[in-house]
Design an enzyme around this catalytic site. Sequence first.
Site, PDB file in Angstrom:
ATOM      1  NE  ARG A 220      -4.157  -1.656   0.011  1.00 39.57           N
ATOM      2  CZ  ARG A 220      -4.180  -2.707  -0.793  1.00 39.57           C
ATOM      3  NH1 ARG A 220      -3.134  -2.969  -1.572  1.00 39.57           N
ATOM      4  NH2 ARG A 220      -5.212  -3.514  -0.810  1.00 39.57           N
ATOM      5  CD  GLU A 249      -2.962   3.371  -5.819  1.00 37.46           C
ATOM      6  OE1 GLU A 249      -3.967   2.843  -6.354  1.00 37.46           O
ATOM      7  OE2 GLU A 249      -2.027   2.721  -5.361  1.00 37.46           O
ATOM      8  CG  HIS A 267      -2.787  -0.448  -7.666  1.00 39.45           C
ATOM      9  ND1 HIS A 267      -3.336   0.167  -6.563  1.00 39.45           N
ATOM     10  CD2 HIS A 267      -2.711  -1.765  -7.342  1.00 39.45           C
ATOM     11  CE1 HIS A 267      -3.580  -0.730  -5.622  1.00 39.45           C
ATOM     12  NE2 HIS A 267      -3.193  -1.915  -6.068  1.00 39.45           N
TER      13      HIS A 267
END
Length: 295
Positions: A220, A249, A267
């Site tokens: 993360r 994000e 991601h």
Amino acid sequence: MARVLVATPMIAESLAPLAGHELVAGEPGSDAEAVALLCAPTVAVTAGALAEMPRLRAIAVAGAGTDAIDLDAVAARGIELLSAGEALVETTADLAFALILAASRMMPEAERTLRAGQWGGWGFMDTLGRDVHGATLGIVGYGRIGRAVARRAAGFAMDVRHHARTPTGEPGWTAELDELLSISDIVSLHVPLTDSTRGMIDARRIGLIGPRGVLVNTARGAVVDEYALAGALERGELLAAGLDVYEHEPLLKPELLGAPRAVLLPHIGSATDVTRRAMLALAAERLAGFLAASP
């Protein structure tokens, strides 16, 4: 027949376990009659959305992360929370190891030089990265993905060490995180985002990895102090970094975007067709099991 609100792509074969139930496409909170919600891990499930679904009894996440869900509101309502993290383990480990290789060998930097027409041919001291084979790999967090990365590292004859909060009973366990960072050439992060892990890789700990070290994060974004990371790369206090996750994000800090020797991916840890379908299918299967057990 239960009414299921689906906030993911409606892939028929992956949703087959829910055959016989009424599937409705929509965002969380859009259907007051839904008794279950199937969502992607990035879909926000807020307290307000939950309030709009008074009959909701279960949420199934087609992935591992629950960061986007108001867990306090879910717990207060006694809503069952199901996840499908097992489906993405091997694919995410592949991506983590790809970042280890790309960052350590400075592949994006080398490619940019070539594409810009700046490559003057083979140079003895050009684009010197670091060896991955034989290096010490420090894995922070030793769950399913961390262990899968360790299996891949074995093929590169790496000395694999790992840190977890409690002893794992396996060779390489290192009790102190600072010690692990100090002895590692390459560090790969695989911890969930909690109050104790938020910002855990700060400026001081980046300094422990050292100027020939590589940091990879597929966990993360908020686990790492991104300002400190960008600064360390800029000053040459860290050799390179490979990131697939970010604190806010899809926004990235300009300092991070401009940092040298940083491999930045959007991601894509679990982004293969087979794995994304498997994630959805496993979530659907678990939701179907819950609905069958508590009609």
